[in-house]
Design an enzyme around this catalytic site. Structure first.
Site, PDB file in Angstrom:
ATOM      1  N   GLU A 112       4.392  -5.260   7.379  1.00  0.00           N
ATOM      2  CA  GLU A 112       3.644  -4.204   8.076  1.00  0.00           C
ATOM      3  C   GLU A 112       4.078  -3.964   9.509  1.00  0.00           C
ATOM      4  OE1 GLU A 112       2.316  -6.395   6.004  1.00  0.00           O
ATOM      5  OE2 GLU A 112       0.845  -5.435   4.713  1.00  0.00           O
TER       6      GLU A 112
ATOM      7  N   ALA B  41       0.875  -1.176   0.000  1.00  0.00           N
ATOM      8  CA  ALA B  41       0.000   0.000   0.000  1.00  0.00           C
ATOM      9  C   ALA B  41       0.907   1.218   0.000  1.00  0.00           C
ATOM     10  CB  ALA B  41      -0.871  -0.016   1.242  1.00  0.00           C
TER      11      ALA B  41
ATOM     12  N   GLU C 150      -0.823  -9.236  -0.523  1.00  0.00           N
ATOM     13  CA  GLU C 150      -2.252  -9.427  -0.222  1.00  0.00           C
ATOM     14  C   GLU C 150      -3.077  -9.451  -1.514  1.00  0.00           C
ATOM     15  OE1 GLU C 150      -2.066  -6.212   2.708  1.00  0.00           O
ATOM     16  OE2 GLU C 150      -3.042  -7.565   4.129  1.00  0.00           O
TER      17      GLU C 150
ATOM     18  N   GLY D  39       0.467  -4.944   0.885  1.00  0.00           N
ATOM     19  CA  GLY D  39      -0.726  -4.973   0.025  1.00  0.00           C
ATOM     20  C   GLY D  39      -0.475  -5.665  -1.308  1.00  0.00           C
TER      21      GLY D  39
HETATM   22  N1  COA Z   1       4.601   3.104  -0.582  1.00  0.00           N
HETATM   23  C1  COA Z   1       5.005   4.256  -1.112  1.00  0.00           C
HETATM   24  N2  COA Z   1       6.134   4.378  -1.838  1.00  0.00           N
HETATM   25  C2  COA Z   1       6.872   3.272  -2.015  1.00  0.00           C
HETATM   26  C3  COA Z   1       6.521   2.031  -1.482  1.00  0.00           C
HETATM   27  C4  COA Z   1       5.318   1.961  -0.731  1.00  0.00           C
HETATM   28  N3  COA Z   1       4.888   0.825  -0.201  1.00  0.00           N
HETATM   29  N4  COA Z   1       7.463   1.121  -1.817  1.00  0.00           N
HETATM   30  C5  COA Z   1       8.370   1.780  -2.540  1.00  0.00           C
HETATM   31  N5  COA Z   1       8.025   3.073  -2.676  1.00  0.00           N
HETATM   32  C6  COA Z   1       8.742   4.155  -3.387  1.00  0.00           C
HETATM   33  C7  COA Z   1       9.948   4.642  -2.601  1.00  0.00           C
HETATM   34  O1  COA Z   1       9.544   5.600  -1.630  1.00  0.00           O
HETATM   35  C8  COA Z   1      10.774   5.245  -3.712  1.00  0.00           C
HETATM   36  O2  COA Z   1      10.220   6.477  -4.074  1.00  0.00           O
HETATM   37  P1  COA Z   1      11.196   7.779  -4.279  1.00  0.00           P
HETATM   38  O3  COA Z   1      12.125   7.360  -5.395  1.00  0.00           O
HETATM   39  O4  COA Z   1      10.240   8.858  -4.670  1.00  0.00           O
HETATM   40  O5  COA Z   1      11.893   7.980  -2.982  1.00  0.00           O
HETATM   41  C9  COA Z   1      10.521   4.293  -4.880  1.00  0.00           C
HETATM   42  O6  COA Z   1       9.302   3.614  -4.576  1.00  0.00           O
HETATM   43  C10 COA Z   1      11.603   3.259  -5.058  1.00  0.00           C
HETATM   44  O7  COA Z   1      11.750   2.552  -3.841  1.00  0.00           O
HETATM   45  P2  COA Z   1      13.156   2.387  -3.078  1.00  0.00           P
HETATM   46  O8  COA Z   1      12.880   2.147  -1.627  1.00  0.00           O
HETATM   47  O9  COA Z   1      14.076   3.515  -3.426  1.00  0.00           O
HETATM   48  O10 COA Z   1      13.707   1.050  -3.766  1.00  0.00           O
HETATM   49  P3  COA Z   1      14.736   0.001  -3.145  1.00  0.00           P
HETATM   50  O11 COA Z   1      15.136  -0.887  -4.259  1.00  0.00           O
HETATM   51  O12 COA Z   1      15.804   0.687  -2.372  1.00  0.00           O
HETATM   52  O13 COA Z   1      13.870  -0.848  -2.080  1.00  0.00           O
HETATM   53  C11 COA Z   1      11.919  -2.035  -1.292  1.00  0.00           C
HETATM   54  C12 COA Z   1      12.805  -1.656  -2.500  1.00  0.00           C
HETATM   55  C13 COA Z   1      10.719  -2.763  -1.834  1.00  0.00           C
HETATM   56  C14 COA Z   1      12.710  -2.972  -0.352  1.00  0.00           C
HETATM   57  C15 COA Z   1      11.510  -0.755  -0.528  1.00  0.00           C
HETATM   58  O14 COA Z   1      10.973   0.181  -1.479  1.00  0.00           O
HETATM   59  C16 COA Z   1      10.490  -0.961   0.544  1.00  0.00           C
HETATM   60  O15 COA Z   1      10.796  -1.481   1.612  1.00  0.00           O
HETATM   61  N6  COA Z   1       9.216  -0.548   0.298  1.00  0.00           N
HETATM   62  C17 COA Z   1       8.166  -0.586   1.281  1.00  0.00           C
HETATM   63  C18 COA Z   1       7.664  -1.992   1.457  1.00  0.00           C
HETATM   64  C19 COA Z   1       6.589  -2.040   2.526  1.00  0.00           C
HETATM   65  O16 COA Z   1       6.833  -1.833   3.705  1.00  0.00           O
HETATM   66  N7  COA Z   1       5.371  -2.358   2.082  1.00  0.00           N
HETATM   67  C20 COA Z   1       4.252  -2.517   2.964  1.00  0.00           C
HETATM   68  C21 COA Z   1       3.468  -1.273   3.045  1.00  0.00           C
HETATM   69  S1  COA Z   1       2.105  -1.497   4.150  1.00  0.00           S
END
Ligand code: COA
Length: 259
Positions: A135, A66, A115, A112
């Site tokens: 989460e 999400a 999910e 999400g």
């Molecule tokens: N919500 C909003 N933005 C998200 C996102 C999310 N769930 N997941 C990734 N993004 C965005 C990042 O903020 C970043 O945006 P920016 O370039 O404007 O800063 C972009 O997507 C790229 O992500 P980034 O974190 O730079 O890539 P990465 O390769 O370093 O890491 C992940 C990849 C998937 C490990 C990391 O993005 C992450 O942990 N995301 C969140 C996962 C999460 O907790 N999901 C559950 C949400 S309830």
């Protein structure tokens, strides 16, 4: 209909819906959920669509969760409403759609994203895919059905560990857990889903829709799945697809289902 955060393409009985926010790793914001809702209903209504595939754009993510930026300042009521609305608009809709929905997991499927994949009828992953419910690392729990569907798919102990550690598993582990049905190279992911889709399409879509209802009944509390199966089984006997399927068998020809 035109969408800005998703692509929806219909071809040879298959509607491929691609979540298309690669710069945000296809994170599900409100607009994307609304658009998916619309595209799924549209595909489900189209007689020409027999199978739906949901995937993410790019080579990195199916859906990374999400959109955290949308709910970071929510209060208790807003948090509950976010989960309730999302479940109603997207996750329960996918699970209960008449048309089979395959998740083609092409990279990160987190929160999400996992999910969403779990609400699809089954899942195929590329070998670079990573899955998890992170989460609790954000101080929240899965709210789009993850605490219910993950234990259904992998068992309670594995689900508890995945949820409590907030860790990711790779595609091979997901295969071992039964979370995905197949793991293939990224370039083979959509062809594999299309191949499975074309096998599904040979069968009666009316009967498949009845089968989805009966299988799902097993997971609804207070519902007797065996009773639902009997009802759905009986209803099939009144369909043109049943008449065609049985006639074709007895006449030793391929069925051409009207449904
Ligand atoms: N919500 C909003 N933005 C998200 C996102 C999310 N769930 N997941 C990734 N993004 C965005 C990042 O903020 C970043 O945006 P920016 O370039 O404007 O800063 C972009 O997507 C790229 O992500 P980034 O974190 O730079 O890539 P990465 O390769 O370093 O890491 C992940 C990849 C998937 C490990 C990391 O993005 C992450 O942990 N995301 C969140 C996962 C999460 O907790 N999901 C559950 C949400 S309830």
């Amino acid at each position: 209909m035109s969408y800005s955060n998703i692509l929806s393409e219909k071809n040879d009985g298959i509607c491929t819906i691609t979540i298309n926010r690669p710069a945000k790793l296809n994170a599900l914001n409100r607009k994307t959920i609304q658009e998916l809702h619309g595209a799924l209903l549209e595909a489900d209504d189209a007689n020409s669509v027999k199978v739906i595939i949901i995937t993410g754009s790019g080579e990195k993510a199916f859906v990374a969760g999400a959109d955290i930026s949308e709910f970071a300042d929510f209060n208790v009521e807003e948090g509950s409403e976010l989960a309730a609305q999302g479940q109603r608009l997207l996750f329960d809709l996918v699970e209960n759609l008449n048309t089979p929905v395959i998740a083609a997991i092409n990279g990160f499927a987190l929160g999400g994203g996992l999910e969403l994949a779990m609400s699809c009828h089954f899942r195929v992953a590329s070998d670079n895919a990573k899955m998890g419910l992170p989460e609790v690392s954000l101080g929240v729990i899965p709210g789009y059905g993850g605490t219910q569907r993950l234990p259904q798919l992998v068992g309670k102990g594995r689900a508890m560990e995945m949820i409590m550690t907030a860790g990711m598993i790779d595609a091979q582990q997901a295969l071992d857990f039964g979370l995905v049905n197949h793991v293939v190279k990224l370039e083979d992911l959509l062809p594999m889903c299309e191949k499975i889709g074309s096998k599904i399409m040979r069968n009666s879509s009316v009967a498949i829709s009845a089968a989805i209802k009966a299988v799902n009944a097993n997971y609804e509390s207070g519902v007797n799945g065996f009773k639902v199966e009997i009802d759905q089984f009986g209803k099939c006997f009144g369909t043109a697809d049943f008449e065609e399927g049985t006639s074709a068998f007895l006449e030793k020809r391929k069925a051409n289902f009207p449904g």
